[in-house]
Design a protein around this motif. Structure first.
Motif, PDB file in Angstrom:
ATOM      1  N   PHE A   2      -3.306   1.326   8.236  1.00 15.38           N
ATOM      2  CA  PHE A   2      -4.599   0.674   8.307  1.00 15.38           C
ATOM      3  C   PHE A   2      -5.685   1.479   8.997  1.00 15.38           C
ATOM      4  O   PHE A   2      -6.834   1.107   8.946  1.00 15.38           O
ATOM      5  CB  PHE A   2      -4.432  -0.664   9.039  1.00 15.38           C
ATOM      6  N   THR A   3      -5.321   2.508   9.696  1.00 10.53           N
ATOM      7  CA  THR A   3      -6.364   3.138  10.498  1.00 10.53           C
ATOM      8  C   THR A   3      -6.778   4.483   9.934  1.00 10.53           C
ATOM      9  O   THR A   3      -5.971   5.286   9.523  1.00 10.53           O
ATOM     10  CB  THR A   3      -5.883   3.343  11.929  1.00 10.53           C
ATOM     11  N   ASP A   4      -8.035   4.680   9.969  1.00  8.97           N
ATOM     12  CA  ASP A   4      -8.617   5.937   9.547  1.00  8.97           C
ATOM     13  C   ASP A   4      -8.429   6.960  10.651  1.00  8.97           C
ATOM     14  O   ASP A   4      -8.425   6.623  11.824  1.00  8.97           O
ATOM     15  CB  ASP A   4     -10.102   5.695   9.277  1.00  8.97           C
ATOM     16  N   LEU A  43     -11.459   7.334  13.057  1.00  8.24           N
ATOM     17  CA  LEU A  43     -11.620   6.131  13.864  1.00  8.24           C
ATOM     18  C   LEU A  43     -10.584   6.105  14.976  1.00  8.24           C
ATOM     19  O   LEU A  43     -10.863   5.705  16.099  1.00  8.24           O
ATOM     20  CB  LEU A  43     -11.473   4.905  12.962  1.00  8.24           C
ATOM     21  N   ARG A  86     -12.464   6.595  23.342  1.00  5.05           N
ATOM     22  CA  ARG A  86     -13.047   5.455  24.050  1.00  5.05           C
ATOM     23  C   ARG A  86     -12.122   4.986  25.146  1.00  5.05           C
ATOM     24  O   ARG A  86     -12.540   4.652  26.252  1.00  5.05           O
ATOM     25  CB  ARG A  86     -13.290   4.327  23.032  1.00  5.05           C
ATOM     26  N   ASN A 113       0.873  -8.930  16.581  1.00 16.13           N
ATOM     27  CA  ASN A 113       0.377  -8.296  15.353  1.00 16.13           C
ATOM     28  C   ASN A 113       0.276  -6.789  15.512  1.00 16.13           C
ATOM     29  O   ASN A 113       0.610  -6.032  14.604  1.00 16.13           O
ATOM     30  CB  ASN A 113      -1.004  -8.846  15.002  1.00 16.13           C
ATOM     31  N   PRO A 149      -3.242  -4.013  13.933  1.00 16.65           N
ATOM     32  CA  PRO A 149      -4.134  -4.189  15.090  1.00 16.65           C
ATOM     33  C   PRO A 149      -5.434  -4.874  14.687  1.00 16.65           C
ATOM     34  O   PRO A 149      -5.852  -4.801  13.541  1.00 16.65           O
ATOM     35  CB  PRO A 149      -4.396  -2.743  15.522  1.00 16.65           C
ATOM     36  N   TYR A 150      -6.008  -5.537  15.668  1.00 13.92           N
ATOM     37  CA  TYR A 150      -7.215  -6.307  15.366  1.00 13.92           C
ATOM     38  C   TYR A 150      -8.475  -5.471  15.497  1.00 13.92           C
ATOM     39  O   TYR A 150      -9.319  -5.466  14.614  1.00 13.92           O
ATOM     40  CB  TYR A 150      -7.292  -7.515  16.308  1.00 13.92           C
ATOM     41  N   ASP A 151      -8.645  -4.792  16.617  1.00 17.37           N
ATOM     42  CA  ASP A 151      -9.831  -3.946  16.753  1.00 17.37           C
ATOM     43  C   ASP A 151      -9.422  -2.524  17.129  1.00 17.37           C
ATOM     44  O   ASP A 151      -8.244  -2.230  17.254  1.00 17.37           O
ATOM     45  CB  ASP A 151     -10.814  -4.532  17.765  1.00 17.37           C
ATOM     46  N   MET A 152     -10.389  -1.690  17.322  1.00 13.51           N
ATOM     47  CA  MET A 152     -10.068  -0.270  17.424  1.00 13.51           C
ATOM     48  C   MET A 152      -9.239   0.064  18.650  1.00 13.51           C
ATOM     49  O   MET A 152      -8.413   0.984  18.621  1.00 13.51           O
ATOM     50  CB  MET A 152     -11.346   0.567  17.412  1.00 13.51           C
ATOM     51  N   LEU A 153      -9.443  -0.678  19.743  1.00 13.97           N
ATOM     52  CA  LEU A 153      -8.659  -0.364  20.927  1.00 13.97           C
ATOM     53  C   LEU A 153      -7.215  -0.814  20.745  1.00 13.97           C
ATOM     54  O   LEU A 153      -6.284  -0.155  21.214  1.00 13.97           O
ATOM     55  CB  LEU A 153      -9.298  -1.034  22.155  1.00 13.97           C
ATOM     56  N   ALA A 160      -5.895  -0.702  17.929  1.00 12.34           N
ATOM     57  CA  ALA A 160      -5.375   0.294  16.994  1.00 12.34           C
ATOM     58  C   ALA A 160      -4.832   1.507  17.728  1.00 12.34           C
ATOM     59  O   ALA A 160      -3.821   2.093  17.326  1.00 12.34           O
ATOM     60  CB  ALA A 160      -6.467   0.726  16.014  1.00 12.34           C
TER      61      ALA A 160
END
Lengths: 384, 393
Positions: free
Chosen positions: A87-89, A92, A99, A162, A168-172, A174
């Motif tokens: 799911f993750t680029d 990103l 971050r 999840n 994952p829900y948001d980037m962190l 992820a």
């Protein structure tokens, strides 16, 4: 103290230590209810088990999980950065890790400097874990603490589930999900941390060290367990995996106890006392003495005792750092030595942790680095 | 007055000093004045409110939430507060539809509504609604959906309001805005009563907040500014400028001061520092100008850097001030690619069609999700005691 001795008798093999000087912002009181297999078995076998025993069960379970995987591959596999599919680029993900690093640098400067001593891959993984822990911590102790509800914590736990399944829900999240895919991290310590948050608001006093130990496990011991898979155990180490985890646990507990001892005044101003009530009573003290904030001889004796116990945990932790992967030993030693010095600083302040902040100066911090390096060069020397 | 060549460097340093100081004081005065002005207007607004001036709910509520920077409109509470609190906030964030959500924490319900990004966009651009019937509690079915507020989102929570028609949504938004306004009004009245009652009971109120608080200085190491302070700043600056001009123009040449080490001349000084000799032949006006320009530019840089640091300090570190984190499910794109198994059995030589996409359910197609740390405000603190959300304090 009796609880501690009980605990020290239990672990077999050499204690090998692990990291986690992840500074805990707030203190979260916990109740006795404890999730996991150990709770059920504990209730059936022996209705009254101390916290140490229950925590040790968790440690055994972790070690068992790791041993399964160790059969398949070496634990300190140097993972080369692979393109993640799913799911993750890729960009990103990099941004997410950066971050995490920024957040870590902002809120935990010394810890961040410590992570710079690690390999780049491990550094990113530790940052991701730190950010998740910090976000969890802030749910109950941060600016939005007034909006927190049990439902919110349930949702947060659902998000954790999840993300462990790769959604994952948001980037962190992820970033943490990616870390989990690279290192054999187990979900149980994370769940325990949330469990701790759940019982956070109910407790602001601890009757005995047993309760305090459980709290320290929830808040800091879990972090130690989370980071063992990231740090990695040296392949030539003959120590048992349980002992490595135990030492990690000990380091977490030691750090948390140090935190507590350093911040007595600050916590008292917020109406919280993280010192065991029984032990206070044994030295002729009470909550009022803590709130009054005056250093008496009784207080000094009490503090001496507490510091001695914290040092014991540090010693336990030290036994295991040498069993870690050679690249991870230096940062772990550095954090151990630095945090240990806080106890010295409390003593130098004449045990006045009400008004004076026990502070380790920059010079001393830097001076610890070569010492840590020297100790890190010594690898595992135990053959059991 | 015939000023000798030796005094050139004195004059140059005088110029530098004068220009730096004048620039700094001008800057401080400007920013102080601006902030003072805004603060005054905010205070005025407060007084209007306290005196019970009739302001129609719709204009205030709707106006406050629109991202209009023009100040020709009728002055309303929310706009004044937003502008007065942080000019930089208004300037540095581009006009995104998510910005209205920064006021979302006013009503907890609005946090859920941050999903309606596209709808906010349409709301912001449509003309100001003039009339609004305050039949607030005409019960829209949406009210029943939001049973309670939860700061942690999950993939299933974004399904709210998906079944509503556009008009219904707009009406809902309007009704909620007016509800917010009326509730803030009630808070104000309750606060007044609270003050009255505590004064009656003799409970001392510890801090008497000044109506015009301090502004931290942009220049490092200087004490905070207030309106009274500003006069002192002016006086200090002008006297320093006058002093330096006097010194450079009158005193130094009179005393024949030479700034070289041990009373050497300028040319000797240059050669003793082993610098190229052309420096000693520089024209005095050029030298003064260069020196002054360098001083001014570096002073400006220091102030700007300090400003940036201060603003950054206020930002939420997790979302870097945007209020949102990238959605991991769709990797910030907003759409998910549907993967269908492609059969090659038929063996036709047609190229594969591009895969179909659908809207990401996590983020409802916006590509970003709420930052739970700052609750979409983008600022580091989003507590109830934050003055940004408490206009009556």
């Amino acid at each position: 103290m009796a609880g501690v001795i009980l605990w020290m008798v239990c672990p077999k093999g050499n204690a090998t230590a692990l990291l986690s000087l992840i500074p805990r912002g707030g203190k979260k009181p916990k109740k006795r209810s404890f999730r996991g297999v150990s709770a059920i078995s504990g209730a059936v076998a022996n209705p009254v088990r101390s916290s140490e025993q229950r925590v040790y069960d968790v440690v055994l379970k972790q070690a068992a999980l790791v041993k399964e995987q160790r059969g398949k591959k070496a634990l300190d596999l140097e993972k080369t950065s692979e393109k993640t599919d799913g799911f993750t680029d890729w960009d990103l993900l990099n941004e997410a890790y950066d971050r995490c690093g920024e957040v870590c640098a902002e809120y935990a400067k010394t810890f961040y400097l410590g992570t710079l001593l690690m390999t780049p891959e491990r550094r990113r993984a530790v940052w991701a874990i730190y950010v998740w822990c910090r976000r969890t911590d802030e749910l109950v102790d941060g600016p939005n603490a007034s909006h927190i509800t049990p439902r919110a914590l349930d949702r947060w736990e659902k998000r954790l589930d999840n993300l462990f399944e790769g959604r994952p829900y948001d980037m962190l999240d992820a970033a943490l999900s990616d870390t989990i895919s690279k290192y054999p991290v187990d979900i149980q310590p994370f769940k325990d941390m949330i469990e701790g948050m759940r019982l956070d608001l109910k407790k602001s006093r601890y009757m005995n060290f047993d309760e305090l130990y459980l709290y320290c496990y929830y808040v800091a011991g879990t972090v130690g367990l989370m980071s063992v898979p990231v740090m990695g155990i040296a392949p030539e180490s003959k120590a048992s995996v349980e002992s490595v985890y135990n030492a990690a646990l000990a380091l977490g507990i030691a750090n948390q106890l140090t935190n507590i001892l350093r911040d007595v005044g600050e916590d008292a101003r917020r109406g919280r006392v993280y010192l065991p009530q029984e032990e206070l009573a044994r030295f002729g003290l009470s909550d009022d003495d803590v709130f009054r904030g005056q250093v008496t001889d009784r207080w000094r004796n009490f503090m001496k005792d507490q510091i001695k116990r914290a040092r014991m945990f540090f010693d336990e932790a030290e036994k295991g750092v040498s069993e870690l992967n050679s690249a991870s030993r230096w940062p772990v030693w550095a954090s151990l030595l630095l945090y240990r010095q806080i106890l010295d600083a409390i003593e130098e302040n004449d045990y006045n942790n009400f008004n004076k902040r026990a502070y380790v100066g920059k010079v001393k911090k830097f001076a610890s680095l070569p010492v840590a390096y020297g100790r890190a060069l010594v690898g595992t020397s135990k053959f059991i | 007055m015939n000023l000798g060549l030796n005094d050139r460097h004195l004059r140059q340093s005088t110029t530098v000093g004068v220009s730096v100081f004048s620039l700094l004081i001008g800057f401080e005065a400007c920013s102080g004045k601006n902030r003072g002005q805004i603060q005054t207007q905010g205070v005025e607004m407060k007084r209007l409110m306290k005196s019970g001036t009739e302001l129609s709910p719709s204009t205030i509520v709707d106006g406050g939430f629109q991202r209009c920077h023009r100040r020709t409109r009728r002055f309303d509470l929310f706009e004044s507060r937003m502008v007065s609190l942080s000019r930089v906030l208004a300037v540095s964030y581009t006009v995104k539809p998510s910005i209205p959500c920064k006021t979302c924490y006013l009503s907890s319900r609005f946090v859920q509504k941050s999903k309606l990004n596209s709808k906010w966009r349409s709301m912001a651009t449509e003309p100001d609604s003039s009339s609004f019937a305050p039949s607030i509690d005409s019960d829209y079915s949406a009210d029943k959906i939001t049973a309670g507020f939860c700061i942690i989102e999950g993939p299933e929570t974004v399904q709210d309001f998906a079944n509503m028609e556009l008009q219904e949504i707009q009406d809902n938004i309007r009704s909620r805005r007016s509800k917010i306004f009326l509730q803030m009004e009630e808070v104000r009245r309750l606060r007044i009563q609270q003050r009255i009652k505590s004064a009656e009971l003799g409970i001392l109120k510890e801090e008497q907040e000044n109506e015009l608080p301090n502004f931290p200085s942009f220049i490092p190491f200087l004490p905070p500014l207030t309106s009274a302070n500003l006069k002192v700043y002016y006086a200090t600056c002008y006297s320093l400028i006058a002093g330096i001009i006097l010194f450079g123009g009158l005193i130094a040449p009179t005393l024949e001061l030479k700034l070289g080490l041990g009373g050497t001349s300028y040319a000797d000084f240059i050669s003793s520092m082993h610098l190229p000799m052309q420096l000693s032949e520089v024209d005095p006006i050029v030298a003064s100008f260069s020196g002054g320009a360098v001083g001014v530019i570096s002073a400006l840089m220091v102030v700007e850097i300090n400003n940036v640091k201060q603003q950054e300090h206020k930002r939420c570190k997790y979302c870097l001030g945007t209020g949102y984190l990238a959605c991991a499910r769709c990797s910030n794109t907003g759409s998910l690619v549907l993967i269908e198994p492609v059969s090659t059995v038929h063996g036709r030589d047609l190229p594969l069609s591009t895969p179909k996409t659908e809207r990401c359910s996590n983020c409802s197609g916006s590509g970003k999700v709420m930052c739970p740390t700052c609750l979409c405000t983008g600022m580091a603190m989003a507590s109830e005691h934050d003055p940004r959300i408490d206009p009556f304090d």
